[in-house]
Design an enzyme around this catalytic site. Structure first.
Site, short mmCIF file in Angstrom:
data_model
loop_
_atom_site.label_atom_id
_atom_site.label_comp_id
_atom_site.label_asym_id
_atom_site.label_seq_id
_atom_site.Cartn_x
_atom_site.Cartn_y
_atom_site.Cartn_z
N THR A 42 0.82 -1.21 0.00
CA THR A 42 0.00 0.00 0.00
C THR A 42 0.86 1.26 0.00
OG1 THR A 42 -0.16 -0.12 2.41
CG2 THR A 42 -1.93 -1.14 1.16
N HIS A 47 6.28 -0.19 7.23
CA HIS A 47 6.48 0.69 8.38
C HIS A 47 6.50 -0.16 9.65
CE1 HIS A 47 2.18 0.22 9.15
NE2 HIS A 47 1.95 0.59 7.90
N HIS A 50 4.37 -3.08 10.56
CA HIS A 50 4.64 -4.40 9.98
C HIS A 50 5.74 -5.14 10.73
CE1 HIS A 50 3.15 -2.15 6.28
NE2 HIS A 50 2.37 -3.21 6.30
N LYS A 84 -10.96 -0.93 8.55
CA LYS A 84 -10.78 0.38 7.91
C LYS A 84 -12.14 1.06 7.86
CE LYS A 84 -6.41 -0.20 6.88
NZ LYS A 84 -6.21 -1.43 7.62
N ARG A 88 -10.26 1.92 0.55
CA ARG A 88 -8.92 2.35 0.16
C ARG A 88 -8.95 2.90 -1.26
NH1 ARG A 88 -4.55 0.23 3.12
NH2 ARG A 88 -5.04 -1.47 4.54
N GLN A 175 -7.96 -13.76 -0.04
CA GLN A 175 -6.97 -14.16 0.95
C GLN A 175 -7.09 -15.66 1.25
OE1 GLN A 175 -6.12 -11.35 4.02
NE2 GLN A 175 -5.44 -12.90 5.48
N ASP A 196 -6.62 -8.20 13.45
CA ASP A 196 -7.65 -7.75 12.51
C ASP A 196 -7.80 -8.71 11.33
OD1 ASP A 196 -5.12 -7.11 11.53
OD2 ASP A 196 -5.83 -5.34 10.45
N LYS A 231 -2.15 5.04 18.92
CA LYS A 231 -1.79 3.96 18.03
C LYS A 231 -0.28 3.81 17.94
CE LYS A 231 -2.68 2.22 13.36
NZ LYS A 231 -3.31 2.48 12.06
N LYS A 234 3.07 5.51 15.04
CA LYS A 234 2.96 6.88 14.53
C LYS A 234 3.72 7.81 15.47
CE LYS A 234 -0.43 6.05 11.41
NZ LYS A 234 -0.63 6.55 10.07
N THR A 235 4.31 8.84 14.89
CA THR A 235 4.93 9.88 15.71
C THR A 235 4.56 11.23 15.11
OG1 THR A 235 7.01 10.81 16.51
CG2 THR A 235 7.11 9.61 14.44
#
Length: 420
Positions: A42, A47, A50, A84, A88, A175, A196, A231, A234-235
């Site tokens: 994606t 990141h 993962h 989500k 997307r 999947q 998820d 979460k 993230k920063t």
């Protein structure tokens, strides 16, 4: 095989859900099992969201099993609706193919595809999804699932009220088909994913049972939230990438070093390969002297080396220490570019005056010459970490680190980068 492997995963807090745990534990203890995790492209980089699944693949490999990293070159064209809030955006075939190549190169840093005993396998589901005919897919896969079964999945139920397209609704079938294909091609019996992914994973197990009369297994890892409820990954609203061009090793190191005290020990269990008894010793020292931040130091070191290597870690520490001490001149241009990536900057033109007062105004660091002179006189201006109080000072070549950068500082923390 490592016979206590599943128990160690539990002790590290890495198991959230598992199907037929006793049967899976027996199989893992007795034979080398092939397992997979899917990574949809994606973006052009993975990141740290993962990182837990990637490192779990590595743990399985170290325990003697065979990890399969499945790049979703096919499913990435669709998009997983799991948890989500909205559809997307769709990307072109060329974009997804390019991102898939990037993900493959990143995965090779973490898992060993060249091991003589149990080399990891890389696969791309575009190899089978890209050529399958719709009629064949509906007959061979779709007939195994009722709409009621598909709608019972939590990932779908959450989106029914706001709307879900047929494209995303059918994602769980794609999947499931991946699991079937990886069983047929590689003998894969276990699928892993975040919590998820539970609905998608159990759909794959059901398809294996119906089509091949084989028992497949599924295991999910917890979705990580930080102690403050925000979460993980993230920063300041930005993702922390595994690509050094998108998130520098210094930024990456700082992200881990700034881990909340309440999370640091658990993150050592999640994200490092230190033995649990060693982590227990670190926890003991950490609890006795939390101000020394031992858990964060070890965490930042281990994860930075895992992702970027020893040299990048040492460079990140050097930058951190230089910024803390103000010894900017000890850094080279590459380190300056990393450490000051996100500070305001100004590209100095050949026509610009090198007089410090003029540069402070031209660059926008201060609003007027009067303010510039006051700041200099009051000792608030630093050049490469050294205070400069001469209002007539002009920048010289030795102020330009490798001829490329000068770091200005106003006050204690207001940094500014001049680029030449």
């Amino acid at each position: 095989m490592q016979t206590d492997f599943l128990q160690e995963l539990k002790d590290r807090g890495l198991i959230y859900q598992v199907t037929d745990e006793s049967a899976l534990e027996k199989k893992l203890n007795e034979e080398s099992v092939k397992l997979y995790i899917g990574f949809d492209p994606t973006a052009d980089s993975l990141h740290i969201g993962h990182l837990l699944p990637i490192l779990t693949l590595r743990r399985f490999q170290k325990a003697g099993h065979v990890p399969i990293a499945l790049v979703g070159g096919g499913t990435g064209l669709i998009g997983d609706p799991s948890f989500k809030d909205a559809e997307r955006s769709l990307n072109s075939n060329e974009t997804v193919a390019s991102w898939s190549d990037s993900l493959r190169r990143q995965l090779e840093r973490f898992i060993d595809f060249y091991n003589d005993e149990n080399p990891a396998i890389i696969a791309n589901n575009h190899d089978w999804l890209g050529s399958i005919l719709l009629i064949d897919f509906l007959r061979d896969v779709g007939k195994n699932f009722t709409v009621n079964y598909m709608m019972s999945k939590e990932s779908v139920k959450r989106r029914i009220e706001t709307g879900i397209s047929y494209t995303e609704f059918a994602y769980q079938l794609l999947q499931a088909y991946d699991f079937l294909q990886l069983y047929d091609r590689e003998g894969c019996l276990l699928q892993l994913g975040g919590s998820d992914q539970w609905g998608n994973i159990t759909s794959g197990i059901e398809l294996l049972r119906r089509e091949r009369e084989i028992q497949g297994y599924g295991m999910t890892m917890p979705l990580i939230k930080k102690a403050d409820g925000t979460k993980f990954g993230k920063t300041e609203g930005n993702a922390v990438w595994l690509d050094a061009e998108k998130t520098t090793p210094y930024e990456y190191y700082q992200f881990w070093f700034n881990t909340d005290d309440r999370d640091a020990v658990q993150f050592l269990k999640y994200f490092t390969f230190l033995a649990l008894d060693e982590i227990a010793e670190i926890e003991k020292e950490f609890n006795e002297s939390p101000h020394e931040r031992l858990a964060q130091k070890v965490l930042a070191k281990e994860v930075t080396i895992l992702t970027h290597g020893e040299e990048a870690f040492e460079q990140a520490v050097k930058i951190s220490e230089a910024l803390f001490s103000g010894d900017i001149k000890s850094l080279n241009a590459k380190e300056i570019a990393q450490g000051f990536k996100d500070v305001p900057s100004y590209e100095v033109q050949a026509s610009d005056d090198n007089h410090l007062v003029e540069l402070l105004v031209t660059s926008g660091l201060v609003q007027s010459k009067r303010q510039a002179r006051e700041d200099i006189t009051n000792g608030a201006i630093y050049i490469n970490g050294e205070r400069q109080q001469d209002v007539n000072y002009e920048l010289v070549e030795t102020d330009k680190i490798e001829g490329q950068f000068t770091v200005l500082r106003r006050g204690k923390k207001n940094y500014f980068l001049l680029k030449f």
